[in-house]
Design a protein around this motif. Structure first.
Motif, PDB file in Angstrom:
ATOM      1  N   GLU A  53       1.926  -7.342   6.195  1.00 17.74           N
ATOM      2  CA  GLU A  53       1.885  -6.157   5.340  1.00 17.74           C
ATOM      3  C   GLU A  53       2.064  -4.917   6.207  1.00 17.74           C
ATOM      4  N   PRO A  54       3.112  -4.108   5.949  1.00 17.11           N
ATOM      5  CA  PRO A  54       3.377  -2.962   6.823  1.00 17.11           C
ATOM      6  C   PRO A  54       2.493  -1.779   6.478  1.00 17.11           C
ATOM      7  N   GLN A  55       2.515  -0.798   7.346  1.00 19.56           N
ATOM      8  CA  GLN A  55       1.917   0.478   7.018  1.00 19.56           C
ATOM      9  C   GLN A  55       2.706   1.093   5.870  1.00 19.56           C
ATOM     10  N   PRO A  56       2.139   2.021   5.117  1.00 18.44           N
ATOM     11  CA  PRO A  56       2.907   2.662   4.037  1.00 18.44           C
ATOM     12  C   PRO A  56       4.218   3.227   4.572  1.00 18.44           C
ATOM     13  N   PRO A  57       5.347   2.849   3.998  1.00 17.55           N
ATOM     14  CA  PRO A  57       6.630   3.309   4.519  1.00 17.55           C
ATOM     15  C   PRO A  57       6.758   4.828   4.573  1.00 17.55           C
ATOM     16  N   ALA A  58       6.168   5.531   3.607  1.00 19.30           N
ATOM     17  CA  ALA A  58       6.257   6.988   3.612  1.00 19.30           C
ATOM     18  C   ALA A  58       5.549   7.574   4.826  1.00 19.30           C
ATOM     19  N   LEU A  59       4.426   6.980   5.227  1.00 19.78           N
ATOM     20  CA  LEU A  59       3.717   7.450   6.412  1.00 19.78           C
ATOM     21  C   LEU A  59       4.577   7.256   7.656  1.00 19.78           C
ATOM     22  N   LEU A  60       5.221   6.081   7.765  1.00 21.25           N
ATOM     23  CA  LEU A  60       6.088   5.823   8.913  1.00 21.25           C
ATOM     24  C   LEU A  60       7.305   6.743   8.898  1.00 21.25           C
ATOM     25  N   CYS A  61       7.820   7.046   7.713  1.00 23.49           N
ATOM     26  CA  CYS A  61       8.964   7.949   7.612  1.00 23.49           C
ATOM     27  C   CYS A  61       8.572   9.355   8.053  1.00 23.49           C
ATOM     28  N   MET A  62       7.381   9.783   7.706  1.00 21.59           N
ATOM     29  CA  MET A  62       6.900  11.077   8.173  1.00 21.59           C
ATOM     30  C   MET A  62       6.756  11.077   9.692  1.00 21.59           C
ATOM     31  N   GLN A  97       9.124   7.227  -2.573  1.00 22.56           N
ATOM     32  CA  GLN A  97       8.322   6.171  -1.958  1.00 22.56           C
ATOM     33  C   GLN A  97       8.753   4.800  -2.477  1.00 22.56           C
ATOM     34  N   GLU A  98       9.125   4.712  -3.750  1.00 21.32           N
ATOM     35  CA  GLU A  98       9.632   3.443  -4.285  1.00 21.32           C
ATOM     36  C   GLU A  98      10.917   3.016  -3.563  1.00 21.32           C
ATOM     37  N   GLU A  99      11.794   3.970  -3.257  1.00 17.53           N
ATOM     38  CA  GLU A  99      13.021   3.651  -2.536  1.00 17.53           C
ATOM     39  C   GLU A  99      12.713   3.128  -1.139  1.00 17.53           C
ATOM     40  N   LEU A 100      11.755   3.748  -0.471  1.00 10.35           N
ATOM     41  CA  LEU A 100      11.378   3.283   0.869  1.00 10.35           C
ATOM     42  C   LEU A 100      10.750   1.899   0.809  1.00 10.35           C
ATOM     43  N   GLU A 101       9.948   1.648  -0.183  1.00 14.16           N
ATOM     44  CA  GLU A 101       9.306   0.336  -0.318  1.00 14.16           C
ATOM     45  C   GLU A 101      10.319  -0.752  -0.640  1.00 14.16           C
ATOM     46  N   ALA A 102      11.417  -0.386  -1.313  1.00 12.79           N
ATOM     47  CA  ALA A 102      12.441  -1.381  -1.668  1.00 12.79           C
ATOM     48  C   ALA A 102      13.090  -1.992  -0.442  1.00 12.79           C
ATOM     49  N   MET A 103      13.009  -1.331   0.706  1.00 16.00           N
ATOM     50  CA  MET A 103      13.584  -1.898   1.935  1.00 16.00           C
ATOM     51  C   MET A 103      12.862  -3.181   2.336  1.00 16.00           C
ATOM     52  N   TYR A 104      11.619  -3.323   1.910  1.00 19.31           N
ATOM     53  CA  TYR A 104      10.815  -4.471   2.315  1.00 19.31           C
ATOM     54  C   TYR A 104      10.898  -5.608   1.309  1.00 19.31           C
ATOM     55  N   ARG A 105      11.080  -5.287   0.054  1.00 15.49           N
ATOM     56  CA  ARG A 105      11.029  -6.330  -0.968  1.00 15.49           C
ATOM     57  C   ARG A 105      12.156  -7.342  -0.823  1.00 15.49           C
ATOM     58  N   SER A 106      13.279  -6.937  -0.225  1.00 17.54           N
ATOM     59  CA  SER A 106      14.416  -7.847  -0.094  1.00 17.54           C
ATOM     60  C   SER A 106      14.173  -8.937   0.926  1.00 17.54           C
ATOM     61  N   SER A 107      13.262  -8.702   1.889  1.00 10.41           N
ATOM     62  CA  SER A 107      13.045  -9.693   2.943  1.00 10.41           C
ATOM     63  C   SER A 107      11.931 -10.671   2.598  1.00 10.41           C
ATOM     64  N   GLY A 108      10.813 -10.130   2.149  1.00 12.26           N
ATOM     65  CA  GLY A 108       9.696 -11.004   1.807  1.00 12.26           C
ATOM     66  C   GLY A 108       9.079 -11.689   3.000  1.00 12.26           C
ATOM     67  N   GLU A 118       0.841  -1.192   0.000  1.00 10.17           N
ATOM     68  CA  GLU A 118       0.000   0.000   0.000  1.00 10.17           C
ATOM     69  C   GLU A 118       0.881   1.248   0.000  1.00 10.17           C
ATOM     70  N   ARG A 119       0.538   2.194  -0.846  1.00 12.10           N
ATOM     71  CA  ARG A 119       1.319   3.429  -0.953  1.00 12.10           C
ATOM     72  C   ARG A 119       0.569   4.566  -0.278  1.00 12.10           C
ATOM     73  N   TRP A 120       1.338   5.478   0.297  1.00 15.04           N
ATOM     74  CA  TRP A 120       0.753   6.632   0.971  1.00 15.04           C
ATOM     75  C   TRP A 120       0.358   7.666  -0.075  1.00 15.04           C
ATOM     76  N   THR A 121      -0.918   8.008  -0.112  1.00 11.29           N
ATOM     77  CA  THR A 121      -1.411   8.962  -1.113  1.00 11.29           C
ATOM     78  C   THR A 121      -2.215  10.060  -0.416  1.00 11.29           C
ATOM     79  N   PRO A 122      -1.549  10.939   0.302  1.00 14.78           N
ATOM     80  CA  PRO A 122      -2.276  11.992   1.016  1.00 14.78           C
ATOM     81  C   PRO A 122      -2.839  13.040   0.058  1.00 14.78           C
ATOM     82  N   GLU A 123      -3.898  13.676   0.472  1.00 16.88           N
ATOM     83  CA  GLU A 123      -4.511  14.740  -0.329  1.00 16.88           C
ATOM     84  C   GLU A 123      -3.562  15.934  -0.413  1.00 16.88           C
ATOM     85  N   VAL A 124      -3.584  16.593  -1.551  1.00 24.77           N
ATOM     86  CA  VAL A 124      -2.745  17.774  -1.746  1.00 24.77           C
ATOM     87  C   VAL A 124      -3.454  19.024  -1.241  1.00 24.77           C
ATOM     88  N   LYS A 125      -4.712  19.185  -1.599  1.00 26.61           N
ATOM     89  CA  LYS A 125      -5.453  20.381  -1.238  1.00 26.61           C
ATOM     90  C   LYS A 125      -5.970  20.294   0.187  1.00 26.61           C
TER      91      LYS A 125
END
Length: 536
Positions: free
Chosen positions: A59-68, A44-55, A2-9
């Motif tokens: 399912e984690p929370q969106p990495p961008a949300l946790l990074c924020m 966000q793709e770079e942050l998600e790549a941290m998870y793909r190596s482990s498998g 799941e990707r973090w897609t916050p509203e802009v406006k």
């Protein structure tokens, strides 16, 4: 994932909240308005790549949300548990994390999830990317006017002391602390009580809450102190032998780390006597361990009279952009020059090569200085004072040094050749009858004046000339920019480390630097829209 897609406006409720929070917590406003630019699709793709190596794992929370959340935690300097609570109950947190519209007061993440994300950031060196991302954002921002900065890149490097999070103890308490932790670990593995282990191993002193209280002696009496030390060491030897019988193979577990700590403390603080006993070693061992819990903490000095225990934080700052570019953390006893390779490597990743390097002179022998000099750049710092000269005598600045010919000429005109890094002694036969001898040296009869030459004597000569001119002294004062950055970091973090170990404290420093860069972006941006343009 799941990707973090916050509203802009911003909606009406957020607009009212931004108006209120902007008076005291301006970074909340900046993060809400520009979160989609900070965490763009590529990052966000770079942050998600941290998870793909482990498998593995859920399912984690969106990495961008946790990074924020990690950035918000660093901004307010709150614990993991407090960060979880704020994500559920604080409107500002929920607004920035894009959960304000969700019903109920469920937290945006768990305490364990936040900790695991932080460990993942460290393991993949993504904390460095978070800092780099703030610099990238500044470069892509028209409002920041990056292209209008001077063409010559001015970088300043400095450090500050950081008290470690581990408890600092004397030799007796270090031995007792390590022994107690060994007993606790083996008790947990063998499903025994701590007291049972101490009793069976013949180490009752460790069962007490205080090792010194259990020894119960007059610590000002040297004989009693020595007897107590040997009694403690006998019980620790008994514990080690008991652990070896019950658990012959010690894997890389907390138990093995504490066993190694006990061995290290004995080797560095104790020595054997002719009578077969042990005593406190005379003098301080090189690279002495001062804490059981934090193996990397060391003694350091702010000055000759002020000592601290912990680490040194190092940062490099772009003086014109007012941005922190790179960070490093070293044990307190290591020279500043050892941090330079890490700073140099991190700046190179961003394509930053200093044309002007403003430093403290403790960095003069670093690889970063060598790189700048080789590229024809300028190094700005105070020169070393040279050998100690009594007041009223000629100093090194009174001698004429010809770098090209490799000669040094004294005030009386005597010339001697020199090699970098060596000590030049002028001819005693010429110095003896010299009319200026009383103003030059107080050496014994038959000895000439000596002058120490540095390995980088050519650079030292330029620095001495720089300090002697008004324009040069004004240039030296420009380093205040990096001192201001360190002061802001210190005000936010305080004097004490948040974590144990150099790597985790490097993460914390990079996070704080990223927050500071975002505050700089917020302050220097002209309006609510950053006008981010393509990096190409």
């Amino acid at each position: 994932m799941e990707r973090w897609t916050p509203e802009v406006k911003c909606n009406e409720r957020e607009t009212r909240l931004l108006r209120l929070v902007g008076k005291s917590r301006k970074l909340f406003v900046f993060l809400r308005e520009h979160r989609h630019e900070i965490f763009d699709e590529k990052f966000q793709e770079e942050l998600e790549a941290m998870y793909r190596s482990s498998g593995q794992g859920d399912e984690p929370q969106p990495p961008a949300l946790l990074c924020m959340a990690v950035l918000l935690q660093g901004y307010l300097q709150v614990s993991d548990a407090e960060a979880v609570r704020l994500s559920a109950t604080d409107s500002c947190w929920r607004m920035v994390l894009a959960t304000l519209a969700q019903p109920g007061d469920a937290p945006a993440f768990s305490q364990g999830g936040l900790q695991q994300f932080r460990e993942r950031l460290i393991r993949h060196d993504m904390d460095r990317r978070v800092l780099e991302r703030t610099v990238e954002l500044a470069r892509q921002t028209q409002a920041f006017d990056w292209k209008k900065l001077p063409k010559s890149v001015r970088v300043a490097v400095d450090s500050r002391p950081l008290e470690g999070a581990g408890r600092v103890e004397d030799t007796v308490n270090l031995l007792g602390h390590a022994g107690r932790k060994i007993a606790e670990c083996i008790a947990a593995e063998l499903n025994m009580s701590f007291e049972e282990v101490c009793q069976e191993a013949g180490a009752p002193l460790l069962a007490a809450s205080s090792t010194k209280a259990a020894l119960d002696i007059d610590w000002t009496d040297a004989e009693q102190k020595n007897e107590a030390l040997n009694r403690l060491c006998e019980q620790l030897d008994g514990l080690s032998a008991w652990v070896q019988r019950r658990r012959p193979e010690t894997e890389l577990t907390p138990l093995s780390h504490y066993i190694e700590a006990l061995v290290q403390v004995k080797q560095q603080d104790l020595e054997s006597t002719d009578e077969g006993e042990v005593r406190i070693r005379q003098g301080v061992a090189e690279d002495r361990r001062v804490s059981i819990e934090d193996a990397e903490m060391r003694h350091g000095r702010k000055s000759k009279s002020k000592r601290f225990n912990g680490y040194k934080q190092h940062i490099s700052t772009h003086l014109d952009a007012e941005l922190v570019l790179a960070c490093a953390v070293t044990p307190a006893n290591r020279p500043e020059e050892e941090a330079a390779p890490q700073l140099q490597k991190d700046m190179a990743r961003m394509g930053v090569e200093p044309d002007v390097l403003q430093i403290d002179r403790t960095y003069l022998h670093s690889s970063l200085v060598e790189q700048v000099v080789e590229r024809g750049g300028e190094v700005v710092c105070k020169p070393w004072k040279g050998n100690n000269v009594r007041p009223g005598l000629f100093g090194k600045k009174d001698f004429h040094i010809n770098i090209r010919e490799g000669t040094i000429t004294c005030p009386a005109g005597q010339v001697e050749p020199f090699e970098p890094g060596q000590v030049v002694e002028f001819d005693p036969e010429a110095c003896g009858p010299c009319p200026l001898r009383a103003q030059c040296t107080q050496a014994a009869s038959g000895r000439g004046r000596t002058v120490s030459m540095g390995d980088n004597e050519a650079l030292q000569k330029k620095l001495r000339e720089l300090q002697e001119s008004r324009a040069g002294r004004a240039k030296l004062r420009e380093r205040v920019g990096v001192e201001h950055r360190l002061a802001h970091l210190s005000n936010r973090q305080g004097p004490r480390a948040r974590y144990i170990g150099a790597r985790k404290n490097t993460f914390d420093l990079r996070r704080l630097a990223a927050v500071q860069n975002l505050e700089t972006l917020s302050r220097r941006s002209s309006g609510p829209t950053l006008q981010v343009v393509s990096s190409t």
